[in-house]
Design a protein around this motif. Structure first.
Motif, PDB file in Angstrom:
ATOM      1  N   GLY A  66       0.822  -1.205   0.000  1.00 24.16           N
ATOM      2  CA  GLY A  66       0.000   0.000   0.000  1.00 24.16           C
ATOM      3  C   GLY A  66       0.850   1.246   0.000  1.00 24.16           C
ATOM      4  N   LYS A  67       0.200   2.380  -0.079  1.00 22.59           N
ATOM      5  CA  LYS A  67       0.882   3.658  -0.251  1.00 22.59           C
ATOM      6  C   LYS A  67       1.827   3.977   0.896  1.00 22.59           C
ATOM      7  N   THR A  68       1.436   3.685   2.137  1.00 17.82           N
ATOM      8  CA  THR A  68       2.254   4.053   3.283  1.00 17.82           C
ATOM      9  C   THR A  68       3.077   2.886   3.823  1.00 17.82           C
ATOM     10  N   GLY A  69       2.935   1.703   3.229  1.00 11.55           N
ATOM     11  CA  GLY A  69       3.658   0.539   3.724  1.00 11.55           C
ATOM     12  C   GLY A  69       5.049   0.423   3.132  1.00 11.55           C
ATOM     13  N   LEU A  70       5.894  -0.357   3.781  1.00 14.27           N
ATOM     14  CA  LEU A  70       7.264  -0.564   3.316  1.00 14.27           C
ATOM     15  C   LEU A  70       7.398  -1.807   2.446  1.00 14.27           C
ATOM     16  N   ILE A  71       6.285  -2.440   2.108  1.00 10.80           N
ATOM     17  CA  ILE A  71       6.312  -3.597   1.216  1.00 10.80           C
ATOM     18  C   ILE A  71       5.657  -3.210  -0.104  1.00 10.80           C
ATOM     19  N   LYS A  72       6.418  -3.337  -1.169  1.00 10.35           N
ATOM     20  CA  LYS A  72       5.923  -3.049  -2.514  1.00 10.35           C
ATOM     21  C   LYS A  72       6.025  -4.329  -3.339  1.00 10.35           C
ATOM     22  N   THR A  73       5.474  -4.325  -4.541  1.00 12.13           N
ATOM     23  CA  THR A  73       5.666  -5.459  -5.442  1.00 12.13           C
ATOM     24  C   THR A  73       6.616  -5.045  -6.557  1.00 12.13           C
ATOM     25  N   GLY A  81      11.406   6.118  -8.092  1.00 14.83           N
ATOM     26  CA  GLY A  81      10.649   7.083  -7.306  1.00 14.83           C
ATOM     27  C   GLY A  81      10.420   6.620  -5.877  1.00 14.83           C
ATOM     28  N   LEU A  82      10.289   5.300  -5.680  1.00 15.66           N
ATOM     29  CA  LEU A  82      10.112   4.762  -4.333  1.00 15.66           C
ATOM     30  C   LEU A  82      11.393   4.832  -3.513  1.00 15.66           C
ATOM     31  N   LEU A  83      12.540   4.788  -4.208  1.00 13.09           N
ATOM     32  CA  LEU A  83      13.822   4.698  -3.523  1.00 13.09           C
ATOM     33  C   LEU A  83      14.456   6.048  -3.211  1.00 13.09           C
ATOM     34  N   VAL A  84      14.186   7.039  -4.041  1.00  9.22           N
ATOM     35  CA  VAL A  84      14.876   8.330  -3.958  1.00  9.22           C
ATOM     36  C   VAL A  84      14.777   8.934  -2.550  1.00  9.22           C
ATOM     37  N   THR A 125      21.208  17.003 -11.513  1.00  9.90           N
ATOM     38  CA  THR A 125      21.908  16.265 -10.464  1.00  9.90           C
ATOM     39  C   THR A 125      21.097  15.029 -10.099  1.00  9.90           C
ATOM     40  N   PRO A 126      21.662  13.832 -10.270  1.00 11.22           N
ATOM     41  CA  PRO A 126      20.885  12.618  -9.996  1.00 11.22           C
ATOM     42  C   PRO A 126      20.566  12.462  -8.516  1.00 11.22           C
ATOM     43  N   LYS A 127      19.410  11.916  -8.228  1.00  4.32           N
ATOM     44  CA  LYS A 127      18.995  11.676  -6.847  1.00  4.32           C
ATOM     45  C   LYS A 127      19.511  10.312  -6.387  1.00  4.32           C
ATOM     46  N   ARG A 128      19.652  10.170  -5.061  1.00  2.00           N
ATOM     47  CA  ARG A 128      20.327   8.993  -4.515  1.00  2.00           C
ATOM     48  C   ARG A 128      19.511   8.311  -3.418  1.00  2.00           C
ATOM     49  N   TRP A 129      19.957   7.113  -3.051  1.00  3.36           N
ATOM     50  CA  TRP A 129      19.397   6.357  -1.943  1.00  3.36           C
ATOM     51  C   TRP A 129      20.470   5.412  -1.421  1.00  3.36           C
ATOM     52  N   SER A 130      20.250   4.838  -0.245  1.00  6.53           N
ATOM     53  CA  SER A 130      21.190   3.866   0.309  1.00  6.53           C
ATOM     54  C   SER A 130      20.465   3.016   1.336  1.00  6.53           C
ATOM     55  N   GLY A 131      20.980   1.823   1.565  1.00  8.75           N
ATOM     56  CA  GLY A 131      20.367   0.952   2.559  1.00  8.75           C
ATOM     57  C   GLY A 131      20.292  -0.477   2.085  1.00  8.75           C
ATOM     58  N   THR A 132      19.545  -1.268   2.817  1.00  7.75           N
ATOM     59  CA  THR A 132      19.336  -2.675   2.479  1.00  7.75           C
ATOM     60  C   THR A 132      17.910  -2.865   1.996  1.00  7.75           C
ATOM     61  N   PHE A 133      17.771  -3.525   0.859  1.00  7.24           N
ATOM     62  CA  PHE A 133      16.461  -3.779   0.282  1.00  7.24           C
ATOM     63  C   PHE A 133      16.272  -5.282   0.111  1.00  7.24           C
ATOM     64  N   VAL A 145      10.820  -3.766   1.112  1.00  6.08           N
ATOM     65  CA  VAL A 145      10.652  -5.098   0.526  1.00  6.08           C
ATOM     66  C   VAL A 145       9.995  -4.968  -0.841  1.00  6.08           C
ATOM     67  N   PHE A 146      10.511  -5.727  -1.800  1.00  8.57           N
ATOM     68  CA  PHE A 146       9.871  -5.859  -3.105  1.00  8.57           C
ATOM     69  C   PHE A 146       9.456  -7.316  -3.249  1.00  8.57           C
ATOM     70  N   ASP A 147       8.136  -7.535  -3.251  1.00 10.42           N
ATOM     71  CA  ASP A 147       7.560  -8.878  -3.186  1.00 10.42           C
ATOM     72  C   ASP A 147       7.288  -9.424  -4.587  1.00 10.42           C
ATOM     73  N   GLU A 148       7.263 -10.761  -4.678  1.00  8.24           N
ATOM     74  CA  GLU A 148       6.884 -11.473  -5.900  1.00  8.24           C
ATOM     75  C   GLU A 148       7.807 -11.168  -7.084  1.00  8.24           C
ATOM     76  N   ALA A 149       9.032 -11.660  -6.988  1.00 10.64           N
ATOM     77  CA  ALA A 149      10.026 -11.427  -8.037  1.00 10.64           C
ATOM     78  C   ALA A 149       9.705 -12.158  -9.337  1.00 10.64           C
ATOM     79  N   SER A 150       8.708 -13.037  -9.326  1.00  8.79           N
ATOM     80  CA  SER A 150       8.315 -13.719 -10.573  1.00  8.79           C
ATOM     81  C   SER A 150       7.827 -12.723 -11.615  1.00  8.79           C
ATOM     82  N   MET A 151       7.461 -11.514 -11.188  1.00 11.52           N
ATOM     83  CA  MET A 151       7.010 -10.474 -12.124  1.00 11.52           C
ATOM     84  C   MET A 151       8.161  -9.865 -12.921  1.00 11.52           C
ATOM     85  N   LEU A 152       9.392 -10.155 -12.517  1.00  6.91           N
ATOM     86  CA  LEU A 152      10.537  -9.475 -13.125  1.00  6.91           C
ATOM     87  C   LEU A 152      10.928 -10.020 -14.489  1.00  6.91           C
TER      88      LEU A 152
END
Length: 206
Positions: A28-35, A45-48, A91-99, A56-63
């Motif tokens: 959902g919009k405010t949750g930390l789990i996406k597909t 846009g989700l990472l920036v 200027t490119p936008k950035r992110w960092s962390g564990t996904f 979390v990015f769920d259901e990798a079979s979609m990839l």
């Protein structure tokens, strides 16, 4: 980090638990789990500007065959370079962390065999993350009532520590990781660098 294996082994529940200290462990919009069902631009846009909040990015079979490029994108921590409407390089936008990612199949197996992917992606398979369906339901119900508390406390604790002490803890774990390797090739140190971040985080959290 990609968790894969047969359905009903608790992968998504484990992923919910991993992100719950920092935010709502749902989709959902405010949750930390996406597909993974999103365009590359949407994923960026989700990472920036996210620095340190796990997702979390769920259901990798979609990839399908996009997995290699997306592993490089997430691990790289920077969006693709773009021009603004005046044709000036933005200027490119950035992110960092564990996904985290979940799915029934290995991302390494379905992508290209590039060594670069292997040193950027940790995979865990054939693990039963929960004891039973009832155990998974109990965790899910408990997490929905209690989340987003410990992450802030953990961050405050990190900020109160001397950077040199953090680095020494990381270096100790890195050396232990290297010593435990049966085969040490030219990529061993890069793998140890990344794995020791997770080990250090676990040690500090405990």
């Amino acid at each position: 980090v990609h968790l894969f294996g047969n359905s009903s082994t608790g992968k998504t529940t484990a992923a919910r638990l991993a992100v719950s200290p920092f935010g709502c462990p749902t989709t959902g919009k405010t949750g930390l789990i996406k597909t993974w069902n999103a365009t590359t631009n949407a994923l960026q846009g989700l990472l920036v500007d996210n620095h340190g909040i796990p997702m979390v990015f769920d259901e990798a079979s979609m990839l399908n065959k996009k997995s290699t490029n997306l592993v490089y994108l997430l691990a790289g921590g920077v969006e693709k370079e773009k021009l603004n409407k005046e044709s000036v390089l933005r200027t490119p936008k950035r992110w960092s962390g564990t996904f985290l990612s979940t799915g029934e199949h290995s991302l390494l197996a379905q992508g290209t065999k590039n060594i670069g992917v292997q040193v950027r992606l940790l995979e865990f398979s054939t693990i039963n993350w929960t004891k039973s369906a009832e155990h998974a339901d109990a965790l899910k119900n408990g997490l929905m009532k209690n989340y987003a508390h410990l992450g802030a406390t953990f961050a405050e604790t990190l900020l109160s520590m001397e950077p040199e002490k953090l680095h020494e803890t990381w270096k100790k774990n890195r050396n232990q990781f290297l010593e435990s390797m049966e085969l040490r090739d030219q990529f061993a140190e890069r793998l140890a660098d990344k794995a020791s971040i997770l080990l250090t985080t676990a040690e500090l959290a405990n």
